[in-house]
Scaffold this motif. Structure first.
Motif, PDB file in Angstrom:
ATOM      1  N   UNK A  14     -18.020 -14.228 -10.226  1.00  0.00           N
ATOM      2  CA  UNK A  14     -19.125 -14.753  -9.432  1.00  0.00           C
ATOM      3  C   UNK A  14     -19.595 -16.088  -9.984  1.00  0.00           C
ATOM      4  N   UNK A  15     -20.079 -16.931  -9.072  1.00  0.00           N
ATOM      5  CA  UNK A  15     -20.658 -18.207  -9.456  1.00  0.00           C
ATOM      6  C   UNK A  15     -21.903 -17.928 -10.287  1.00  0.00           C
ATOM      7  N   UNK A  16     -22.081 -18.656 -11.380  1.00  0.00           N
ATOM      8  CA  UNK A  16     -23.229 -18.462 -12.262  1.00  0.00           C
ATOM      9  C   UNK A  16     -24.210 -19.627 -12.150  1.00  0.00           C
ATOM     10  N   UNK A  17     -23.720 -20.862 -12.330  1.00  0.00           N
ATOM     11  CA  UNK A  17     -24.617 -22.017 -12.250  1.00  0.00           C
ATOM     12  C   UNK A  17     -23.838 -23.319 -12.254  1.00  0.00           C
ATOM     13  N   UNK A  18     -24.459 -24.351 -11.741  1.00  0.00           N
ATOM     14  CA  UNK A  18     -23.951 -25.710 -11.842  1.00  0.00           C
ATOM     15  C   UNK A  18     -24.682 -26.361 -13.003  1.00  0.00           C
ATOM     16  N   UNK A  19     -23.960 -26.820 -13.994  1.00  0.00           N
ATOM     17  CA  UNK A  19     -24.578 -27.471 -15.145  1.00  0.00           C
ATOM     18  C   UNK A  19     -25.151 -28.816 -14.715  1.00  0.00           C
ATOM     19  N   UNK A  20     -26.373 -29.072 -15.122  1.00  0.00           N
ATOM     20  CA  UNK A  20     -27.024 -30.346 -14.791  1.00  0.00           C
ATOM     21  C   UNK A  20     -26.368 -31.491 -15.548  1.00  0.00           C
ATOM     22  N   UNK A  21     -26.280 -32.627 -14.903  1.00  0.00           N
ATOM     23  CA  UNK A  21     -25.701 -33.805 -15.547  1.00  0.00           C
ATOM     24  C   UNK A  21     -26.710 -34.425 -16.512  1.00  0.00           C
ATOM     25  N   UNK A  22     -26.282 -34.645 -17.741  1.00  0.00           N
ATOM     26  CA  UNK A  22     -27.046 -35.350 -18.763  1.00  0.00           C
ATOM     27  C   UNK A  22     -26.054 -36.255 -19.486  1.00  0.00           C
ATOM     28  N   UNK A  23     -26.482 -37.364 -20.052  1.00  0.00           N
ATOM     29  CA  UNK A  23     -25.554 -38.242 -20.769  1.00  0.00           C
ATOM     30  C   UNK A  23     -24.768 -37.477 -21.842  1.00  0.00           C
ATOM     31  N   UNK A  24     -23.436 -37.600 -21.788  1.00  0.00           N
ATOM     32  CA  UNK A  24     -22.574 -36.940 -22.761  1.00  0.00           C
ATOM     33  C   UNK A  24     -22.259 -35.492 -22.445  1.00  0.00           C
ATOM     34  N   UNK A  25     -22.777 -34.967 -21.343  1.00  0.00           N
ATOM     35  CA  UNK A  25     -22.568 -33.557 -20.982  1.00  0.00           C
ATOM     36  C   UNK A  25     -21.697 -33.501 -19.734  1.00  0.00           C
ATOM     37  N   UNK A  26     -20.578 -32.764 -19.808  1.00  0.00           N
ATOM     38  CA  UNK A  26     -19.755 -32.559 -18.620  1.00  0.00           C
ATOM     39  C   UNK A  26     -20.520 -31.683 -17.639  1.00  0.00           C
ATOM     40  N   UNK A  27     -20.540 -32.086 -16.381  1.00  0.00           N
ATOM     41  CA  UNK A  27     -21.258 -31.325 -15.355  1.00  0.00           C
ATOM     42  C   UNK A  27     -20.258 -30.469 -14.586  1.00  0.00           C
ATOM     43  N   UNK A  28     -19.970 -29.295 -15.106  1.00  0.00           N
ATOM     44  CA  UNK A  28     -19.011 -28.417 -14.456  1.00  0.00           C
ATOM     45  C   UNK A  28     -19.703 -27.178 -13.910  1.00  0.00           C
ATOM     46  N   UNK A  29     -18.952 -26.429 -13.123  1.00  0.00           N
ATOM     47  CA  UNK A  29     -19.453 -25.179 -12.559  1.00  0.00           C
ATOM     48  C   UNK A  29     -19.192 -24.061 -13.550  1.00  0.00           C
ATOM     49  N   UNK A  30     -20.156 -23.175 -13.676  1.00  0.00           N
ATOM     50  CA  UNK A  30     -20.024 -22.020 -14.561  1.00  0.00           C
ATOM     51  C   UNK A  30     -19.954 -20.762 -13.713  1.00  0.00           C
ATOM     52  N   UNK A  31     -19.091 -19.857 -14.138  1.00  0.00           N
ATOM     53  CA  UNK A  31     -18.879 -18.583 -13.458  1.00  0.00           C
ATOM     54  C   UNK A  31     -18.970 -17.461 -14.475  1.00  0.00           C
ATOM     55  N   UNK A  32     -19.007 -16.228 -13.966  1.00  0.00           N
ATOM     56  CA  UNK A  32     -18.880 -15.038 -14.806  1.00  0.00           C
ATOM     57  C   UNK A  32     -17.686 -14.246 -14.315  1.00  0.00           C
ATOM     58  N   UNK A  33     -16.899 -13.737 -15.279  1.00  0.00           N
ATOM     59  CA  UNK A  33     -15.761 -12.908 -14.895  1.00  0.00           C
ATOM     60  C   UNK A  33     -16.230 -11.485 -14.602  1.00  0.00           C
ATOM     61  N   UNK A  34     -15.301 -10.567 -14.406  1.00  0.00           N
ATOM     62  CA  UNK A  34     -15.644  -9.188 -14.039  1.00  0.00           C
ATOM     63  C   UNK A  34     -16.417  -8.455 -15.130  1.00  0.00           C
ATOM     64  N   UNK A  35     -16.426  -8.990 -16.356  1.00  0.00           N
ATOM     65  CA  UNK A  35     -17.171  -8.387 -17.459  1.00  0.00           C
ATOM     66  C   UNK A  35     -18.436  -9.160 -17.798  1.00  0.00           C
ATOM     67  N   UNK A  36     -18.739 -10.164 -17.014  1.00  0.00           N
ATOM     68  CA  UNK A  36     -19.926 -10.966 -17.271  1.00  0.00           C
ATOM     69  C   UNK A  36     -19.722 -12.083 -18.279  1.00  0.00           C
ATOM     70  N   UNK A  37     -18.468 -12.333 -18.688  1.00  0.00           N
ATOM     71  CA  UNK A  37     -18.169 -13.405 -19.635  1.00  0.00           C
ATOM     72  C   UNK A  37     -18.243 -14.743 -18.901  1.00  0.00           C
ATOM     73  N   UNK A  38     -18.970 -15.703 -19.466  1.00  0.00           N
ATOM     74  CA  UNK A  38     -19.144 -17.010 -18.834  1.00  0.00           C
ATOM     75  C   UNK A  38     -17.938 -17.905 -19.121  1.00  0.00           C
ATOM     76  N   UNK A  39     -17.498 -18.613 -18.083  1.00  0.00           N
ATOM     77  CA  UNK A  39     -16.459 -19.626 -18.240  1.00  0.00           C
ATOM     78  C   UNK A  39     -16.756 -20.795 -17.313  1.00  0.00           C
ATOM     79  N   UNK A  40     -16.230 -21.958 -17.685  1.00  0.00           N
ATOM     80  CA  UNK A  40     -16.346 -23.166 -16.876  1.00  0.00           C
ATOM     81  C   UNK A  40     -15.073 -23.319 -16.067  1.00  0.00           C
ATOM     82  N   UNK A  41     -15.215 -23.963 -14.915  1.00  0.00           N
ATOM     83  CA  UNK A  41     -14.062 -24.303 -14.099  1.00  0.00           C
ATOM     84  C   UNK A  41     -14.296 -25.696 -13.553  1.00  0.00           C
ATOM     85  N   UNK A  42     -13.321 -26.586 -13.732  1.00  0.00           N
ATOM     86  CA  UNK A  42     -13.468 -27.963 -13.258  1.00  0.00           C
ATOM     87  C   UNK A  42     -12.096 -28.548 -12.944  1.00  0.00           C
ATOM     88  N   UNK A  43     -12.076 -29.512 -12.056  1.00  0.00           N
ATOM     89  CA  UNK A  43     -10.833 -30.214 -11.741  1.00  0.00           C
ATOM     90  C   UNK A  43     -10.574 -31.340 -12.748  1.00  0.00           C
TER      91      UNK A  43
END
Length: 132
Positions: free
Chosen positions: A94-123
């Motif tokens: 499931x989609x978890x959150x969109x990381x806000x853009x800040x200088x030096x911070x990659x703004x990627x999408x965060x998800x949770x897997x079937x166990x609730x483990x957070x991961x990023x996904x980006x092109x």
């Protein structure tokens, strides 16, 4: 197809942890960030980005308080974000959150897997050291 290109570890002391990985494994420092969501030092072996995270009191995103240390999340680079998003949801993530853009911070999408483990996904790839 997704490829692991980012591992994020939460640490209580950024400089101490960075010095360890730089000295032991010859990782190269490729970025630093201080933001309202937390602070980071990014290291790289030329293929995988290791980001060390610290979340002082009052910042968002940390686990277990500012003295906690451990795996925070991993990141995958994908060819097609829309296709990956559909597959994540199809297989129970499931989609978890969109990381806000800040200088030096990659703004990627965060998800949770079937166990609730957070991961990023980006092109896009995370900042890497250039192999010489």
């Amino acid at each position: 197809m997704g490829k692991i290109r980012h591992i994020a570890i939460q640490v209580p002391d950024l400089e101490k942890a960075a010095a360890f990985y730089e000295n032991v494994f010859d990782l190269k420092r490729v970025g630093e960030a201080q933001s309202p969501i937390g602070n980071a030092i990014s290291l790289s072996d030329g293929l995988v980005n290791l980001t060390l995270l610290h979340f002082p009191e009052g910042t968002k995103g940390g686990k277990g308080g500012p003295d906690w240390a451990g795996l925070h999340h991993i990141g995958f680079v994908v060819d097609d974000e829309a296709e990956a998003d559909a597959r994540i949801k199809k297989y129970g993530g499931e989609f978890f959150m969109q990381l806000e853009a800040h200088p030096g911070v990659d703004a990627e999408k965060k998800y949770k897997d079937v166990n609730g483990i957070v991961f990023d996904m980006a092109a896009h790839n995370w900042v890497q050291a250039v192999d010489e």
